[in-house]
Motif scaffolding. Structure first.
Motif, PDB file in Angstrom:
ATOM      1  N   PHE A  70      63.804   6.106 133.786  1.00  0.00           N
ATOM      2  CA  PHE A  70      61.940   6.536 133.567  1.00  0.00           C
ATOM      3  C   PHE A  70      61.151   6.442 135.521  1.00  0.00           C
ATOM      4  O   PHE A  70      60.497   6.620 135.753  1.00  0.00           O
ATOM      5  N   GLU A  71      62.054   5.976 136.515  1.00  0.00           N
ATOM      6  CA  GLU A  71      61.169   5.705 137.614  1.00  0.00           C
ATOM      7  C   GLU A  71      61.882   7.486 138.195  1.00  0.00           C
ATOM      8  O   GLU A  71      60.892   7.815 139.551  1.00  0.00           O
ATOM      9  N   THR A  72      62.499   8.228 137.523  1.00  0.00           N
ATOM     10  CA  THR A  72      62.809   9.302 138.314  1.00  0.00           C
ATOM     11  C   THR A  72      61.336  10.093 138.210  1.00  0.00           C
ATOM     12  O   THR A  72      61.218  11.589 138.512  1.00  0.00           O
ATOM     13  N   LEU A  73      61.071   9.590 136.891  1.00  0.00           N
ATOM     14  CA  LEU A  73      60.227  10.475 136.934  1.00  0.00           C
ATOM     15  C   LEU A  73      58.932   9.954 137.509  1.00  0.00           C
ATOM     16  O   LEU A  73      57.208  10.219 136.372  1.00  0.00           O
ATOM     17  N   ASP A  74      58.540   8.673 137.851  1.00  0.00           N
ATOM     18  CA  ASP A  74      57.404   8.204 138.696  1.00  0.00           C
ATOM     19  C   ASP A  74      56.259   7.603 136.956  1.00  0.00           C
ATOM     20  O   ASP A  74      55.854   7.141 137.518  1.00  0.00           O
ATOM     21  N   ILE A  75      57.361   6.868 136.103  1.00  0.00           N
ATOM     22  CA  ILE A  75      57.123   6.024 135.959  1.00  0.00           C
ATOM     23  C   ILE A  75      57.090   4.650 135.799  1.00  0.00           C
ATOM     24  O   ILE A  75      58.586   3.697 135.237  1.00  0.00           O
ATOM     25  N   ASP A  76      56.522   3.647 135.657  1.00  0.00           N
ATOM     26  CA  ASP A  76      56.426   2.214 136.209  1.00  0.00           C
ATOM     27  C   ASP A  76      57.171   1.570 135.275  1.00  0.00           C
ATOM     28  O   ASP A  76      57.318   1.665 133.792  1.00  0.00           O
ATOM     29  N   SER A  77      58.639   0.816 135.836  1.00  0.00           N
ATOM     30  CA  SER A  77      59.192   0.081 135.090  1.00  0.00           C
ATOM     31  C   SER A  77      58.370  -1.186 133.891  1.00  0.00           C
ATOM     32  O   SER A  77      58.866  -1.697 132.611  1.00  0.00           O
ATOM     33  N   GLY A  78      57.411  -1.547 134.326  1.00  0.00           N
ATOM     34  CA  GLY A  78      56.134  -2.251 133.423  1.00  0.00           C
ATOM     35  C   GLY A  78      55.836  -1.483 132.256  1.00  0.00           C
ATOM     36  O   GLY A  78      55.685  -1.837 131.163  1.00  0.00           O
ATOM     37  N   VAL A  79      55.097  -0.420 132.334  1.00  0.00           N
ATOM     38  CA  VAL A  79      55.208   0.672 131.564  1.00  0.00           C
ATOM     39  C   VAL A  79      56.207   0.598 130.715  1.00  0.00           C
ATOM     40  O   VAL A  79      55.987   1.163 129.441  1.00  0.00           O
ATOM     41  N   VAL A  80      57.268   0.978 130.975  1.00  0.00           N
ATOM     42  CA  VAL A  80      58.739   1.693 129.853  1.00  0.00           C
ATOM     43  C   VAL A  80      58.992  -0.056 129.150  1.00  0.00           C
ATOM     44  O   VAL A  80      58.629   0.193 127.820  1.00  0.00           O
ATOM     45  N   ARG A  81      59.011  -1.105 129.728  1.00  0.00           N
ATOM     46  CA  ARG A  81      59.229  -2.457 128.649  1.00  0.00           C
ATOM     47  C   ARG A  81      57.986  -2.750 128.433  1.00  0.00           C
ATOM     48  O   ARG A  81      58.741  -3.297 127.386  1.00  0.00           O
ATOM     49  N   THR A  82      56.305  -2.237 128.547  1.00  0.00           N
ATOM     50  CA  THR A  82      55.510  -2.212 127.201  1.00  0.00           C
ATOM     51  C   THR A  82      55.264  -1.507 126.439  1.00  0.00           C
ATOM     52  O   THR A  82      55.687  -1.669 125.380  1.00  0.00           O
ATOM     53  N   ALA A  83      56.427  -0.640 126.198  1.00  0.00           N
ATOM     54  CA  ALA A  83      57.007   0.598 125.353  1.00  0.00           C
ATOM     55  C   ALA A  83      57.672   0.151 124.681  1.00  0.00           C
ATOM     56  O   ALA A  83      57.842   0.680 123.377  1.00  0.00           O
ATOM     57  N   MET A  84      58.585  -0.377 125.485  1.00  0.00           N
ATOM     58  CA  MET A  84      59.748  -0.448 124.521  1.00  0.00           C
ATOM     59  C   MET A  84      59.425  -2.392 123.869  1.00  0.00           C
ATOM     60  O   MET A  84      59.769  -1.592 122.514  1.00  0.00           O
ATOM     61  N   SER A  85      58.648  -3.264 124.171  1.00  0.00           N
ATOM     62  CA  SER A  85      58.924  -3.732 123.097  1.00  0.00           C
ATOM     63  C   SER A  85      57.821  -3.025 122.175  1.00  0.00           C
ATOM     64  O   SER A  85      57.657  -3.982 120.765  1.00  0.00           O
ATOM     65  N   ARG A  86      56.647  -2.750 122.105  1.00  0.00           N
ATOM     66  CA  ARG A  86      55.621  -1.581 121.081  1.00  0.00           C
ATOM     67  C   ARG A  86      57.009  -1.185 120.016  1.00  0.00           C
ATOM     68  O   ARG A  86      56.383  -1.009 119.098  1.00  0.00           O
ATOM     69  N   LEU A  87      57.433  -0.418 120.764  1.00  0.00           N
ATOM     70  CA  LEU A  87      58.259   0.481 119.466  1.00  0.00           C
ATOM     71  C   LEU A  87      59.143  -0.523 118.885  1.00  0.00           C
ATOM     72  O   LEU A  87      59.910  -0.132 117.579  1.00  0.00           O
ATOM     73  N   ALA A  88      59.886  -2.113 119.531  1.00  0.00           N
ATOM     74  CA  ALA A  88      60.337  -3.102 118.730  1.00  0.00           C
ATOM     75  C   ALA A  88      59.984  -3.155 117.740  1.00  0.00           C
ATOM     76  O   ALA A  88      60.151  -3.312 116.407  1.00  0.00           O
ATOM     77  N   ALA A  89      59.130  -3.782 118.243  1.00  0.00           N
ATOM     78  CA  ALA A  89      57.797  -4.584 117.235  1.00  0.00           C
ATOM     79  C   ALA A  89      57.292  -3.363 116.299  1.00  0.00           C
ATOM     80  O   ALA A  89      56.802  -4.172 115.129  1.00  0.00           O
TER      81      ALA A  89
END
Length: 93
Positions: A47-66
């Protein structure tokens, strides 16, 4: 020469974040067919190669898991993610 994904990256930057949808698409199209689970660090690099911040990815992963789309397994300090049965059914239909 411009980045091969420059047009797509530009569109991501102009529109509201849909990182969760993109994560699920990546899982269904690239991760499940190649081993089923992935280390979070690998996703963050992608996602870094797409210029998407790691914090945004981590938040998305947490929400998808929840929300029951992903399940997380910890191995030491590393987190690995895979689609849950609910998530897999989306791609099986």
């Amino acid at each position: 020469m411009s980045h091969p994904l420059a047009r797509i990256i530009g569109q991501f930057k102009r529109e509201p974040s849909r990182t969760g949808s993109l994560v699920i698409t990546v899982f269904g199209d690239a991760i499940v067919p190649r081993g089923d689970s992935v280390w979070l660090g690998t996703l963050l690099s992608f996602f870094e190669t797409l210029d998407i911040d790691s914090g945004v990815v981590r938040t998305a992963m947490s929400r998808l898991a929840a929300d029951g789309w992903l399940e997380r397994t910890k191995v030491g300090r590393n987190s690995f993610y895979r689609l849950t049965k609910k998530g897999r059914q989306t791609f099986d239909n």
